[in-house]
Design a protein around this motif. Structure first.
Motif, PDB file in Angstrom:
ATOM      1  N   ARG A   9       0.827  -1.204   0.000  1.00 31.99           N
ATOM      2  CA  ARG A   9       0.000   0.000   0.000  1.00 31.99           C
ATOM      3  C   ARG A   9       0.867   1.262   0.000  1.00 31.99           C
ATOM      4  O   ARG A   9       0.463   2.286  -0.542  1.00 31.99           O
ATOM      5  N   LEU A  90      -2.670   3.334  -9.259  1.00 36.97           N
ATOM      6  CA  LEU A  90      -3.912   2.591  -9.150  1.00 36.97           C
ATOM      7  C   LEU A  90      -3.971   1.506 -10.213  1.00 36.97           C
ATOM      8  O   LEU A  90      -3.671   1.744 -11.378  1.00 36.97           O
ATOM      9  N   GLY A 105      -8.315  -1.078  -7.470  1.00 32.62           N
ATOM     10  CA  GLY A 105      -7.694  -1.488  -6.228  1.00 32.62           C
ATOM     11  C   GLY A 105      -7.507  -0.292  -5.316  1.00 32.62           C
ATOM     12  O   GLY A 105      -7.804   0.844  -5.696  1.00 32.62           O
ATOM     13  N   PRO A 106      -6.986  -0.523  -4.104  1.00 38.94           N
ATOM     14  CA  PRO A 106      -6.826   0.563  -3.125  1.00 38.94           C
ATOM     15  C   PRO A 106      -5.662   1.488  -3.434  1.00 38.94           C
ATOM     16  O   PRO A 106      -5.548   2.548  -2.828  1.00 38.94           O
TER      17      PRO A 106
ATOM     18  N   TYR B  35     -17.482   7.604  -9.578  1.00 40.71           N
ATOM     19  CA  TYR B  35     -16.712   6.990  -8.506  1.00 40.71           C
ATOM     20  C   TYR B  35     -16.616   7.981  -7.342  1.00 40.71           C
ATOM     21  O   TYR B  35     -16.664   9.193  -7.525  1.00 40.71           O
ATOM     22  N   GLN B  37     -13.877   8.658  -4.144  1.00 37.19           N
ATOM     23  CA  GLN B  37     -12.542   8.293  -3.678  1.00 37.19           C
ATOM     24  C   GLN B  37     -12.240   9.017  -2.384  1.00 37.19           C
ATOM     25  O   GLN B  37     -12.393  10.238  -2.288  1.00 37.19           O
ATOM     26  N   GLU B  41      -7.053   6.074  -0.766  1.00 35.97           N
ATOM     27  CA  GLU B  41      -7.743   4.877  -1.239  1.00 35.97           C
ATOM     28  C   GLU B  41      -7.991   4.969  -2.736  1.00 35.97           C
ATOM     29  O   GLU B  41      -7.907   6.041  -3.336  1.00 35.97           O
ATOM     30  N   GLY B  42      -8.331   3.821  -3.345  1.00 36.68           N
ATOM     31  CA  GLY B  42      -8.689   3.831  -4.750  1.00 36.68           C
ATOM     32  C   GLY B  42     -10.127   4.262  -4.954  1.00 36.68           C
ATOM     33  O   GLY B  42     -10.937   4.242  -4.021  1.00 36.68           O
ATOM     34  N   PRO B  43     -10.476   4.666  -6.166  1.00 41.04           N
ATOM     35  CA  PRO B  43     -11.877   5.039  -6.447  1.00 41.04           C
ATOM     36  C   PRO B  43     -12.806   3.844  -6.273  1.00 41.04           C
ATOM     37  O   PRO B  43     -12.477   2.732  -6.685  1.00 41.04           O
ATOM     38  N   LEU B  86     -13.761  12.727  -2.810  1.00 44.00           N
ATOM     39  CA  LEU B  86     -13.537  13.169  -4.180  1.00 44.00           C
ATOM     40  C   LEU B  86     -14.478  12.376  -5.081  1.00 44.00           C
ATOM     41  O   LEU B  86     -14.446  11.143  -5.086  1.00 44.00           O
ATOM     42  N   LEU B  88     -15.537  11.444  -8.831  1.00 43.26           N
ATOM     43  CA  LEU B  88     -14.969  11.413 -10.181  1.00 43.26           C
ATOM     44  C   LEU B  88     -15.993  10.869 -11.157  1.00 43.26           C
ATOM     45  O   LEU B  88     -16.610   9.835 -10.896  1.00 43.26           O
TER      46      LEU B  88
END
Lengths: 113, 112
Positions: A9, A90, A105-106, B35, B37, B41-43, B86, B88
């Motif tokens: 991460r 990402l 993914g995170p 999305y 976010q 972290e990812g969206p 956020l 998107l």
């Protein structure tokens, strides 16, 4: 259960020292994408694989490479990281392109010292 | 070159207020995804809209795809601090690869 997994991460590397980020998916999706996202910006597509076919975006620097040894895994290699490469990376997957939704993914946050 | 203009870029409101975020393009998209976010972290996908004029609801969130499939909006009713993040929008222009064009995002802050 996590469907798109990114490790680590957080990654710290030194200027010019090669680094590899990894992504795996349990969705059995055909397409895997790598994006770069800098602070307060939208994700920027670097490249993607449709099965084994590699598709590079025209403005992706040569410093960035990718490997997809099998359906589940995809790697992002940064050959000589510069300070400007510090960003969130990402990984995303989709079943087959076209209208297919992308699942993210995170992310891996890369810091270059 | 397809572009997706997203507005506003920043939005700070009080809990309980309503808000709308817009995505506009001169290009026709085969689908559009929204999305959310959070920092670090990812969206996370909220919704995908495909049909022109389509309206989808997700609790207090209402998503609309324009009739011509060139624009979309996200409306949040009675915003809560947990909506902070956020947002998107991303348009898919089809083809076999399904690449997305992202808007620049709307950074929403909902204050208690």
């Amino acid at each position: 259960d996590a469907m798109v997994i990114q490790n680590p991460r957080y990654q710290v590397t030194q200027f010019g020292k090669p680094v590899t980020l990894s992504c795996s998916q349990t969705l059995n999706h055909n397409v895997m994408y790598w994006y770069q996202q800098k602070s307060s910006q939208a994700p920027k597509l670097l490249f993607h694989y449709y099965d084994k076919d590699f598709n590079n975006e025209a403005d992706t620097p040569d410093n960035f490479q990718s490997r997809r040894p099998n359906t589940s895994f995809c790697f992002l290699d940064i050959r000589s990281p510069g300070l400007g490469d510090a960003a969130m990376y990402l990984c995303a997957t989709s079943r087959g392109g076209g209208l297919e939704t992308q699942y993210f993914g995170p992310g891996t946050r890369l810091l270059v010292l | 070159t397809q572009l997706l203009e997203q507005s506003p870029q920043f939005l700070s409101i009080q809990e309980g207020e309503n808000l709308t975020v817009y995505c506009n393009s001169s290009s026709v998209f085969s689908s559009l995804q929204w999305y959310r976010q959070e920092p670090g972290e990812g969206p996370v996908l909220l919704v995908t809209v495909v049909t022109g004029g389509e309206v989808k609801k997700l609790k207090r969130l209402t998503f609309q795809f324009g009739d011509a499939r060139k624009d979309s909006s996200l409306h949040i009713t009675a915003a809560q601090p947990g909506d902070t993040g956020l947002y998107l929008c991303a348009g898919c222009y089809g083809g076999s690869q399904g690449n997305l064009i992202f808007g620049k995002g709307t950074k929403l802050s909902v204050k208690p």
